[in-house]
Design an enzyme around this catalytic site. Sequence first.
Site, PDB file in Angstrom:
ATOM      1  N   SER A   1     -11.352  -1.129   0.452  1.00  0.00           N
ATOM      2  CA  SER A   1      -9.956  -1.115   0.933  1.00  0.00           C
ATOM      3  C   SER A   1      -9.881  -1.419   2.413  1.00  0.00           C
ATOM      4  O   SER A   1      -8.910  -2.013   2.881  1.00  0.00           O
ATOM      5  CB  SER A   1      -9.336   0.272   0.720  1.00  0.00           C
ATOM      6  OG  SER A   1      -9.042   0.501  -0.611  1.00  0.00           O
TER       7      SER A   1
ATOM      8  N   ASP B   1       0.856  -1.196   0.000  1.00  0.00           N
ATOM      9  CA  ASP B   1       0.000   0.000   0.000  1.00  0.00           C
ATOM     10  C   ASP B   1       0.891   1.245   0.000  1.00  0.00           C
ATOM     11  O   ASP B   1       2.000   1.204  -0.550  1.00  0.00           O
ATOM     12  CB  ASP B   1      -0.942  -0.054   1.221  1.00  0.00           C
ATOM     13  CG  ASP B   1      -2.284   0.583   0.939  1.00  0.00           C
ATOM     14  OD1 ASP B   1      -2.315   1.811   0.732  1.00  0.00           O
ATOM     15  OD2 ASP B   1      -3.304  -0.130   0.922  1.00  0.00           O
TER      16      ASP B   1
ATOM     17  N   HIS C   1      -3.673   6.229   3.374  1.00  0.00           N
ATOM     18  CA  HIS C   1      -4.426   4.994   3.101  1.00  0.00           C
ATOM     19  C   HIS C   1      -3.714   3.762   3.666  1.00  0.00           C
ATOM     20  O   HIS C   1      -4.320   2.910   4.324  1.00  0.00           O
ATOM     21  CB  HIS C   1      -4.617   4.872   1.593  1.00  0.00           C
ATOM     22  CG  HIS C   1      -5.506   3.764   1.142  1.00  0.00           C
ATOM     23  ND1 HIS C   1      -5.037   2.487   0.936  1.00  0.00           N
ATOM     24  CD2 HIS C   1      -6.829   3.731   0.849  1.00  0.00           C
ATOM     25  CE1 HIS C   1      -6.041   1.718   0.524  1.00  0.00           C
ATOM     26  NE2 HIS C   1      -7.144   2.448   0.461  1.00  0.00           N
TER      27      HIS C   1
ATOM     28  N   ASN D   1     -14.434   0.154  -5.548  1.00  0.00           N
ATOM     29  CA  ASN D   1     -15.544   1.024  -5.116  1.00  0.00           C
ATOM     30  C   ASN D   1     -16.214   1.667  -6.329  1.00  0.00           C
ATOM     31  O   ASN D   1     -16.240   2.879  -6.470  1.00  0.00           O
ATOM     32  CB  ASN D   1     -15.015   2.103  -4.169  1.00  0.00           C
ATOM     33  CG  ASN D   1     -14.212   1.502  -3.032  1.00  0.00           C
ATOM     34  OD1 ASN D   1     -14.612   0.515  -2.420  1.00  0.00           O
ATOM     35  ND2 ASN D   1     -13.061   2.080  -2.762  1.00  0.00           N
TER      36      ASN D   1
END
Lengths: 404, 100
Positions: free
Chosen positions: A348, A135, A175, A271
Amino acid sequence: MAEGYEQPNEDFQEYPVRTPRTFQGRRVIKIEWEGNSVDAVDGLWVVGRKARGSEEIRIDVISTDEPVDFAHASKAAKRAGSGVRWIEPVLLDWVAAAPNDPRFSQQWALDAIRASPGWDVCKGDPANVLLAILDSGLPLVEGRLCHPDLKNKGRFLLGRNWIDDDEEPMDDNGHGTHVLGIAAAVTDNKVGVAGLLWEGTVLVVKTTDSHGQSSSLTLRSGVREAIALARERNMRLVINYSAGGVDNHTKRAAIEEAGKADAVFVAAAGNKNGNPIGYPAAYSQTLNHVITVGAVDRELQAAKFSSSGPQMNVVAPGVDILSTMPNYHVRANNEGFHPKYDLMSGTSMAAPFVAALAALIRAKYPDFSAEQVRDRMEETAQSLSPQSADWVGKGLIDVEQALL
Amino acid sequence: VKRTEKQFRGTVVQYDSVAHANHVGNEVIIQLKSPLAENDEARDQVLRELPRHTKVQQAFDSSGLAVVALPRSANREAVVKKLRNQSSVAYAELHYLDTL
């Protein structure tokens, strides 16, 4: 039947259990008791008797050496003496593991997926299971871990920064820190939140830049790095990737390589508001080590923002999820997110719950292949019928059931 | 191709309207069919076929994968197609991006 006996609820019945737990050497079974599912000790019964010549109730435990059967136990109690007032199976209260993290009570998601009873069974295996988070990195200042809830040196291994091509996977987006905290914030440390993987080793690799972009190449590099480390340390591997895009050769080859290394690859569905699931998640239809994860809200309804499709395997909480944020300014702060801890929503956020559970399953069942880990998670998921499988797959993950 | 202001690792991000995806500038990923050690000749052949002023961003690694940046003047689609037609090339494609 002797006077004073009380027949337990008519729904009383034995439920099969996958792996029996024991209590004082006896098998523990699950029974339906007045509408609730409870644990009882097989063959042991509590008998309440009125002591002779007094109103005092004496409590005895009798053993029937038979599976739970009320009629059989009644006869045994009668043989044991008169004055029996009531009889019931020995019921067990389990003290579910409750971490001391002060924000634990705000983590609705851990309750929904039954993390606490799951932790009673298994908390992880830091020596033999590696969870790799690909990530935007984790909070670092001058190369050192700086977040109070992500600061356990032995727990977090700093992987490479494939964006800047250096050795500092510093999070400049936010994130990655949020995803990491969901799976692996230090648990039971009297600080902040609890991560689902109570005990574990976590490799943090930076494959995503400050704008939230990663690429087929940075994904490939991260996957190969995780495989190499797991191989070097002889550890079983789980990889989490909370990003997605189009199908391409480089990406597919990387995910296939993870499969050859028997890594579980957990991917967020995406999403896209009901539009098709992106890649690498959508590889789950043909690659059995890939787990596609959708999101549900607090009411266990599929999140409307989620992508959907036949590749969906399971869902986990993904709306208003509390987790860690960098304790310095990052791009997410420009979008209104607070430093240190905040809520985020998205598939996520759902994926790291599943990745952490995969790591727990691999800790509990060391011989499971990646495919068996996925099967286990699907078989034990809480059904969310009648919601469509395209949105919720086999259902909501259940930590306890997956580990029993 | 619609240009955007975004960059990835210092290179401008572009939009591929056929794949409906962002990718990194003029970068092309090339994967040889067999590992590099067994395939020096194939590597040299591939590099010779690339347009002049192509920059090697990431040299062929041991698995036979390389990343090159084509000059602005190059016809990207034509170069990719030509690479794909080479017998030693497993695949050639743009360097696609994922989003969160």
